[in-house]
Write a protein that holds these residues in place. Structure first.
Motif, PDB file in Angstrom:
ATOM      1  N   LEU A 163      18.019   1.240   3.959  1.00  0.00           N
ATOM      2  CA  LEU A 163      17.637   1.870   2.695  1.00  0.00           C
ATOM      3  C   LEU A 163      18.710   1.699   1.628  1.00  0.00           C
ATOM      4  O   LEU A 163      18.410   1.745   0.443  1.00  0.00           O
ATOM      5  N   GLY A 164      19.948   1.500   2.048  1.00  0.00           N
ATOM      6  CA  GLY A 164      21.050   1.360   1.089  1.00  0.00           C
ATOM      7  C   GLY A 164      20.766   0.347  -0.003  1.00  0.00           C
ATOM      8  O   GLY A 164      20.830   0.674  -1.189  1.00  0.00           O
ATOM      9  N   PRO A 165      20.419  -0.898   0.373  1.00  0.00           N
ATOM     10  CA  PRO A 165      20.196  -1.916  -0.639  1.00  0.00           C
ATOM     11  C   PRO A 165      19.022  -1.575  -1.548  1.00  0.00           C
ATOM     12  O   PRO A 165      19.061  -1.865  -2.738  1.00  0.00           O
ATOM     13  N   VAL A 166      17.997  -0.974  -0.967  1.00  0.00           N
ATOM     14  CA  VAL A 166      16.858  -0.575  -1.791  1.00  0.00           C
ATOM     15  C   VAL A 166      17.347   0.397  -2.860  1.00  0.00           C
ATOM     16  O   VAL A 166      17.087   0.245  -4.051  1.00  0.00           O
ATOM     17  N   ILE A 226      32.648  -0.776   7.184  1.00  0.00           N
ATOM     18  CA  ILE A 226      32.709  -2.160   6.705  1.00  0.00           C
ATOM     19  C   ILE A 226      31.431  -2.907   7.096  1.00  0.00           C
ATOM     20  O   ILE A 226      30.852  -3.646   6.306  1.00  0.00           O
ATOM     21  N   THR A 227      30.973  -2.650   8.340  1.00  0.00           N
ATOM     22  CA  THR A 227      29.725  -3.280   8.779  1.00  0.00           C
ATOM     23  C   THR A 227      28.583  -2.918   7.840  1.00  0.00           C
ATOM     24  O   THR A 227      27.809  -3.771   7.410  1.00  0.00           O
ATOM     25  N   GLN A 228      28.531  -1.632   7.510  1.00  0.00           N
ATOM     26  CA  GLN A 228      27.426  -1.171   6.685  1.00  0.00           C
ATOM     27  C   GLN A 228      27.485  -1.787   5.288  1.00  0.00           C
ATOM     28  O   GLN A 228      26.476  -2.269   4.766  1.00  0.00           O
ATOM     29  N   VAL A 229      28.690  -1.785   4.695  1.00  0.00           N
ATOM     30  CA  VAL A 229      28.807  -2.344   3.352  1.00  0.00           C
ATOM     31  C   VAL A 229      28.467  -3.828   3.364  1.00  0.00           C
ATOM     32  O   VAL A 229      27.771  -4.325   2.484  1.00  0.00           O
ATOM     33  N   THR A 230      28.942  -4.540   4.399  1.00  0.00           N
ATOM     34  CA  THR A 230      28.646  -5.969   4.490  1.00  0.00           C
ATOM     35  C   THR A 230      27.132  -6.180   4.546  1.00  0.00           C
ATOM     36  O   THR A 230      26.585  -7.033   3.849  1.00  0.00           O
TER      37      THR A 230
END
Lengths: 321, 450
Positions: free
Chosen positions: B32-35, B257-261
């Motif tokens: 959902l982050g990118p959305v 970091i994984t999530q942001v990537t």
């Protein structure tokens, strides 16, 4: 010099307001079952935590297997079950166990093999259901206790330290724990456990150490401890209607130091210098029908009461577990 | 001193990382982050573009009491500027009847026949004032767009009155300037427009803040969980608290970091594949050159976004700031978690740490507006705000290398101090239950020798 699993020398631990452990020394022979007895707040948990290097003693030394207890890697040879038990609730049981094993240096695949073995042994993995795949908080309390034992033993420790292991166990798990302790001893492992339940200690332990208020009261092999306490204890049983008649005799402090009514019989500790024969004579004089008059070795419970005194009892001591 | 067993560190680290990544909240958050980010980036631009034509901005009544043909001129001008909107209606009145006409215009606006009305009178001709009343009178951008047109016409009128030829006036006043911005860095002119950099800096700072706040508090909760479930004691009988703390911080940090990537990858993917489709549709609708020019100036099309992406050096710097800043904050959060034994006390214990974090985010706005000011320089050097504010400044203006070095060094030192302090609090606090420690108790915890 005997082969010792634990050797504690003059260990002191002070906290802000009080002394938790005062100049404690004790030796646990390798391959024995050792009981650390004492009322709540006696310093048992503090002592155990110092052995495990969770707490640092203010002074004194602790040696494990003949080496200083801070030797790197020594923690991998010890299994520990704390008094307050708990696991990661949201983690899969198998993963928790693997984590605990790996923390003790067991390699991953080997850990999985052992987990499977123990899960079956403790009936957590049956034909119908493999609880290893469930999350910890989906297990009943009893099952969680089993998982916790497994976690303590997975790395096949040489020394197993159990802090109040019997508290909160249902009878089935308590029996399983006793069996496990006996099994460990048979395989040459050393088990040390703390308890305030004297019955368990008396049945299971080769040696004991009684501590109260941070001080060692006595220690040694259970048989020696009892022999040293001497046969100053009489088990007396009279017919029901005569109980009132003998009360004055038992209240005579020149004869009887303490009479403990165990319902079916009295456990009587003789006053210093008193003669058991005179006591018997006095009781016969009351005309009571004596069913049993026996000089017995005191129970650990008796010894404990005698040495620690009533103050121990007041602070939450419970003898008849 | 801090003692760390690397084999056990790896075991703790793996658990901390895998358990977090396996949770369904991580998956939901990652997807959902990118959305959310995409909506955050695209929606305002999209809305501002859609709004203009549909707002019927020129649907106004022009009340002309000047006695000149200014009203008609303004109306023509607005019609030119906002071709998609209904044309303005002009009412030419005697100055004496102005009040009555205004009343009827108010009624017209109330009846929604028009958005508002413009009053042109002798003051306007005298170059003093123009009045506008309407439903959108509080919208700065709307009023500004209207007034630009009005001013243009007034200027033209005045030039004509001064005797210039109307055709020449038109030619001279036709202003078709597009704003093109370009950033100059240490290596001279750099690609990428001002807006691209601004958006990038803002997003980076915001992400850094969010990740530190989210995962820092996540560590706090995880420490508290180990305390409340009492699993902490089993764990610290196998591994030193220092190793446990280090494994936690690193594990959670790598999750962040994984999530942001994943977010960046997904967002870029979305922009590259969905962006062009979205924008071509929008441009088609809007159909005006002005709108398209504005979109380009705001750097929204994908080429501008790629241009705003950092160079590998900058990316490395940002990563360094994140890693050190994360260690600093999460060590403190872990200490806060070790200090309390119930959920109720968490807020209070975490408050000092949160205050530091929030005080950094408060300064985002001033730094966005003036990245070179003394305030901005100071805030990007203070260790607790540097991890968020220096990356922001870096992406806005070139920062001298020695300031970067000082800032990074400061954060590194602060991180080390935080680890040292937290390891001590953590070691004692992990097995302490009951009431929260007072400051003097805390000082004693810290003094306990390792």
């Amino acid at each position: 010099m005997p082969d010792l699993a634990i050797e504690i020398r003059n260990v002191v631990k002070r906290y802000a307001g009080h002394v938790a452990v005062r100049d404690l020394s004790l030796s646990v022979p390798r391959g024995s079952v050792y009981g650390l007895l004492g009322p709540n707040g006696a310093g048992k948990t503090t002592t155990i935590r110092m052995i495990l290097d969770i707490i640092i003693p203010d002074s004194g030394s602790i040696a494990l297997f003949g080496e200083p207890h801070l030797t790197p890697g020594i923690a991998n040879r010890i299994g520990y079950l704390p008094e307050e038990r708990g696991l990661y609730k949201k983690m899969q049981v198998r993963r928790v166990l693997k984590f605990l094993a790996e923390l003790k240096g067991v390699e991953g695949r080997e850990a999985e093999k052992r987990i499977a073995h123990w899960m079956e042994r403790f009936e957590l993995k049956t034909a119908e259901k493999d609880w290893g795949l469930s999350k910890v908080d989906e297990l009943s309390r009893g099952m969680q206790q089993k998982v916790q034992f497994i976690g303590t033993l997975l790395h096949d420790p040489e020394l197993v330290i159990l802090d109040e292991p019997f508290s909160g166990l249902d009878p089935i798990n308590a029996q399983a724990l006793k069996d496990t302790i006996v099994d460990l001893k048979e395989r040459g492992r050393t088990v040390i456990f703390s308890t305030h339940l004297m019955d368990n200690a008396e049945r299971l332990c080769d040696s004991v150490c009684i501590i109260a208020h941070g001080d060692k009261v006595l220690d040694g092999a259970v048989a020696d401890v009892k022999a040293r306490a001497g046969t100053r204890v009489v088990a007396l049983s009279v017919a029901g209607e005569a109980r009132d008649a003998i009360t004055p005799v038992l209240a005579d402090r020149s004869l009887v130091a303490r009479a403990d009514d165990q319902n079916r019989f009295y456990e009587i500790e003789l006053a210093p210098g008193a003669d058991a024969q005179i006591l018997l004579h006095r009781i016969m004089q009351t005309g009571a029908a004596i069913q049993r008059f026996e000089l017995v070795q005191p129970s650990l419970h008796q010894i404990f009461l005698e040495r620690v005194g009533a103050s121990g009892v007041e602070e939450g001591m419970s003898g008849q577990g | 001193m801090v003692k760390v067993d690397f084999r056990k560190l790896a075991v703790v680290f793996r658990r901390e990382y895998l358990e977090r990544v396996r949770s369904k909240w991580f998956l939901i958050g990652t997807l959902l982050g990118p959305v959310f980010l995409g909506v955050l980036m695209v929606l305002p631009a999209y809305l501002s573009m859609r709004q203009r034509p549909s707002m019927d901005l020129a649907n106004v009544i022009v009340i002309d009491a000047t006695g000149t043909n200014l009203g008609r001129r303004v109306s023509e001008g607005l019609k030119r500027d906002f071709p998609a909107s209904p044309s303005p209606r002009v009412k030419i009145v005697e100055p004496a009847r102005l009040a009555v006409t205004e009343d009827s215009a108010v009624n017209a606006v109330v009846r929604k026949e028009a958005y508002g009305f413009l009053v042109l009178d002798s003051n306007t001709v005298a170059n003093r004032s123009v009045r506008y009343a309407g439903r959108n009178a509080s919208s700065v951008s709307d009023v500004q767009s209207l007034m630009t047109g009005v001013k243009h016409e007034i200027l033209a009128q005045r030039l004509e009155n001064a005797g210039l030829d109307p055709a020449r006036v038109n030619a001279l006043t036709a202003e078709k300037l597009e704003t093109k911005t370009e950033k100059i860095g240490n290596n001279g002119r750099e690609a990428g427009g001002g807006f691209g950099n601004l958006a990038f800096g803002y997003i980076i700072a915001f992400l850094l803040y969010m990740m530190i706040a989210l995962y820092g508090q996540n560590i706090l909760r995880s420490v508290l969980e180990e305390k409340t479930t009492r699993v902490a004691e089993v764990v610290v009988s196998s591994v030193s608290p220092d190793t446990l703390l280090a494994g936690k911080v690193l594990g959670a940090g790598l999750v962040a970091i994984t999530q942001v990537t994943a977010w960046v990858a997904l967002t870029l993917g979305m922009l590259f594949y969905l962006g062009p489709i979205l924008f071509s549709r929008m441009s088609g609708d809007a159909a005006t050159a002005g709108v398209r020019a504005r979109a380009a100036a705001q750097g929204l099309p994908t080429d501008a976004i790629t241009a705003a992406l950092p160079t590998p050096g900058t990316a490395l710097m940002i990563l360094a700031f994140f890693v050190l800043g994360f260690i600093f904050y999460s060590a403190l959060f872990a200490a806060a978690g070790a200090m309390v034994s119930s959920q109720e006390d968490v807020q209070q214990a975490a408050m000092p740490v949160m205050l530091m974090l929030i005080s950094s985010i408060i300064f985002m706005q001033p730094i966005l507006l003036g990245p070179g000011t003394t305030l901005s320089r100071t805030m990007s050097l203070i260790p607790f705000s540097a991890p968020i504010l220096m990356p922001l400044r870096m992406s806005l203006i070139p920062v001298p290398w020695w300031e970067l070095a000082a800032s990074l060094g400061g954060v590194a030192l602060a991180a080390m101090a935080a680890i040292w302090l937290s390891a001590r609090i953590y070691r004692v606090g992990l097995l302490m239950y009951g009431k929260r420690p007072s400051f003097s108790e805390l000082a004693r915890w810290i003094r306990y020798a390792g």
